[in-house]
Design an enzyme around this catalytic site. Sequence first.
Site, mmCIF file in Angstrom:
data_model
loop_
_atom_site.group_PDB
_atom_site.id
_atom_site.type_symbol
_atom_site.label_atom_id
_atom_site.label_comp_id
_atom_site.label_asym_id
_atom_site.label_seq_id
_atom_site.Cartn_x
_atom_site.Cartn_y
_atom_site.Cartn_z
ATOM 1 N N LYS A 28 68.733 17.371 60.206
ATOM 2 C CA LYS A 28 69.203 18.764 60.215
ATOM 3 C C LYS A 28 69.548 19.235 58.803
ATOM 4 C CE LYS A 28 73.695 19.755 61.316
ATOM 5 N NZ LYS A 28 74.332 20.546 60.245
ATOM 6 N N ASN A 29 70.330 18.423 58.092
ATOM 7 C CA ASN A 29 70.836 18.895 56.802
ATOM 8 C C ASN A 29 69.790 18.836 55.699
ATOM 9 O OD1 ASN A 29 73.164 19.510 58.053
ATOM 10 N ND2 ASN A 29 74.334 17.754 57.288
ATOM 11 N N ARG A 50 77.049 28.430 58.348
ATOM 12 C CA ARG A 50 77.516 28.467 56.973
ATOM 13 C C ARG A 50 76.456 27.987 55.973
ATOM 14 N NH1 ARG A 50 80.198 26.465 53.277
ATOM 15 N NH2 ARG A 50 82.029 27.520 52.462
ATOM 16 N N ASP A 89 85.780 27.804 58.517
ATOM 17 C CA ASP A 89 85.371 27.412 59.850
ATOM 18 C C ASP A 89 86.284 26.310 60.350
ATOM 19 O OD1 ASP A 89 84.607 25.123 58.627
ATOM 20 O OD2 ASP A 89 82.461 25.535 58.705
ATOM 21 N N ASP A 135 80.710 13.026 58.037
ATOM 22 C CA ASP A 135 80.152 13.312 59.364
ATOM 23 C C ASP A 135 80.252 12.113 60.312
ATOM 24 O OD1 ASP A 135 78.549 15.996 58.638
ATOM 25 O OD2 ASP A 135 78.440 14.547 57.018
HETATM 26 N N1 EPU Z 1 83.630 22.557 47.964
HETATM 27 C C1 EPU Z 1 84.354 23.382 47.144
HETATM 28 N N2 EPU Z 1 83.689 24.351 46.444
HETATM 29 C C2 EPU Z 1 82.357 24.525 46.530
HETATM 30 C C3 EPU Z 1 81.609 23.676 47.377
HETATM 31 C C4 EPU Z 1 82.280 22.688 48.088
HETATM 32 O O1 EPU Z 1 85.567 23.265 47.044
HETATM 33 O O2 EPU Z 1 81.818 25.414 45.865
HETATM 34 C C5 EPU Z 1 84.327 21.492 48.722
HETATM 35 C C6 EPU Z 1 84.240 21.722 50.209
HETATM 36 O O3 EPU Z 1 85.239 22.602 50.649
HETATM 37 C C7 EPU Z 1 84.423 20.319 50.734
HETATM 38 C C8 EPU Z 1 83.716 19.461 49.697
HETATM 39 O O4 EPU Z 1 83.659 20.262 48.521
HETATM 40 O O5 EPU Z 1 85.776 19.971 50.774
HETATM 41 C C9 EPU Z 1 82.326 18.990 50.095
HETATM 42 O O6 EPU Z 1 81.488 20.094 50.389
HETATM 43 P P1 EPU Z 1 79.901 20.072 50.216
HETATM 44 O O7 EPU Z 1 79.526 21.275 49.438
HETATM 45 O O8 EPU Z 1 79.467 18.742 49.724
HETATM 46 O O9 EPU Z 1 79.440 20.217 51.724
HETATM 47 P P2 EPU Z 1 78.423 21.259 52.343
HETATM 48 O O10 EPU Z 1 77.208 21.387 51.508
HETATM 49 O O11 EPU Z 1 79.156 22.503 52.711
HETATM 50 C C10 EPU Z 1 77.112 19.448 53.729
HETATM 51 C C11 EPU Z 1 76.718 19.234 55.157
HETATM 52 C C12 EPU Z 1 77.914 18.846 55.998
HETATM 53 C C13 EPU Z 1 78.526 17.597 55.405
HETATM 54 C C14 EPU Z 1 78.872 17.838 53.926
HETATM 55 C C15 EPU Z 1 79.412 16.617 53.222
HETATM 56 C C16 EPU Z 1 74.915 20.774 55.491
HETATM 57 C C17 EPU Z 1 74.414 21.975 56.189
HETATM 58 N N3 EPU Z 1 76.167 20.458 55.711
HETATM 59 O O12 EPU Z 1 78.054 20.538 53.705
HETATM 60 O O13 EPU Z 1 77.419 18.548 57.297
HETATM 61 O O14 EPU Z 1 79.686 17.265 56.126
HETATM 62 O O15 EPU Z 1 77.686 18.258 53.216
HETATM 63 O O16 EPU Z 1 78.491 15.599 53.202
HETATM 64 O O17 EPU Z 1 74.168 20.095 54.783
HETATM 65 C C18 EPU Z 1 77.251 18.772 59.661
HETATM 66 O O18 EPU Z 1 76.108 18.372 59.603
HETATM 67 O O19 EPU Z 1 77.831 18.930 60.756
HETATM 68 C C19 EPU Z 1 77.988 19.076 58.441
HETATM 69 C C20 EPU Z 1 79.102 19.775 58.451
#
Ligand code: EPU
Length: 409
Positions: free
Chosen positions: A17-18, A88, A112, A300
């Site tokens: 998915k991701n 998101r 969220d 996750d």
């Molecule tokens: N963060 C910030 N500022 C930013 C970006 C991130 O503070 O500009 C913080 C976030 O709030 C969080 C941390 O950094 O505390 C990690 O966030 P990251 O950006 O790595 O996560 P993401 O890209 O929003 C993806 C996956 C998530 C998974 C996370 C961590 C997707 C669509 N989502 O989210 O997967 O938990 O990486 O590995 O790729 C899921 O599949 O259910 C899911 C939530």
Amino acid sequence: MRGSGPLEGTVAIEGAKNSVLKLMAASLICDGRFVLRNVPRIVDVEIMSDLLTSMGATVRRTEDHVLTIDVGDDITPEAPYELVERMRASIVVLGALLARNGYARVALPGGDNFGPRPIDMHIAGLEALGVRFDAAHGYIEARCDNLVGTRVVLEFPSVGATENLLMAAVRAKGTTTIDNAAREPEIADLCAFLTRMGARIVGGGTSTIEIEGVDELAPVDHTVIPDRIEAGTFLAAVGVAGGEVTLQGARADHMDMLIRKLGEMGMRVSPSSDGLWVQAKGRLDAVDVSTLPYPGIATDYKPFFVAMLAVAEGVGIVTENLFSGRFRYVDELVRMGADIRTEGHHAVVRGRPRLSGAPVRAPDIRAGAALVIAALAADGETVVSDASHIARGYEDFAGKLRSVGADVT
Ligand code: EPU
């Protein structure tokens, strides 16, 4: 559903998915026909399809797990609130649209179920490449005359920020270096996809990625990597219910730490000719687990560990280091008789031999799946409501569990 096990048989693991969501966004970078293979039938893919369609692309499922995306020259570079709010991950269209034509208008994602998830790193990184941002009426507008390569050091190896930067940098003038980049296999898959399109990228999947901008890119045919989180979910199901299962298509090399931890708990997990073989006998041993960016244990996986520990022998401490507020499902597990205390970023889980079936509510994709897993070791019936969350990230979750002997509808 009812307590079940041991589980026996084979489960097919779908595409990640991701990864696929980001590859779909990356298709916006240039015109032409993209073909994505190994695309799971999940709701998040439908939402991303709706988003691309709303911009003017044509997205079709041409075969069971094949998606064809046609991008023409009439793309409207805007991600509307109704769709960003539903998913998101829509924010990754930002980098792709900037690479395409130097302009994007994207609704700001709200917080969220995992607490606030800011995009400050996405914005700071893109600003360093020459993008100017304005925010008004719940939207951000991003524009640039030219993207210019530079060195960006991320404060934290954010998956989404790394992806947005990568997609923008492939069309920037000169070389962009992303330091402290996220190293997830899905990032490496995006780099492979972009490279196939003609991008020049070195270091995808490591913490320093170098991108030399190019003038022209072309559409590609690409097979998505297997979903390591779906695979981890079924590993946990076997951990809780016992049994012996083959996860067809799963890649052990994307799950090193997870496999090691499960070994410490008493499970046997090893690569097989067509994926991953797993066996669990009797109660697992408790362990402590801490979530970290890849190659650490993924956040996750955390709800699955909490579910496994709830019925393991001994006490385990689970520590969340990525997201605040990702313990909401614990109250639901406690309703099923689990002995769990949370304190800030930690959950202390005292294993019990069995849980007790109860009506519970799924707060999000992974926690929802974890409740189903916990129910495999619960006496009586468990009803998981809001189960639609699970379908956002899992293709036929109940059917796959049923196929290995679980009593679930
Ligand atoms: N963060 C910030 N500022 C930013 C970006 C991130 O503070 O500009 C913080 C976030 O709030 C969080 C941390 O950094 O505390 C990690 O966030 P990251 O950006 O790595 O996560 P993401 O890209 O929003 C993806 C996956 C998530 C998974 C996370 C961590 C997707 C669509 N989502 O989210 O997967 O938990 O990486 O590995 O790729 C899921 O599949 O259910 C899911 C939530």
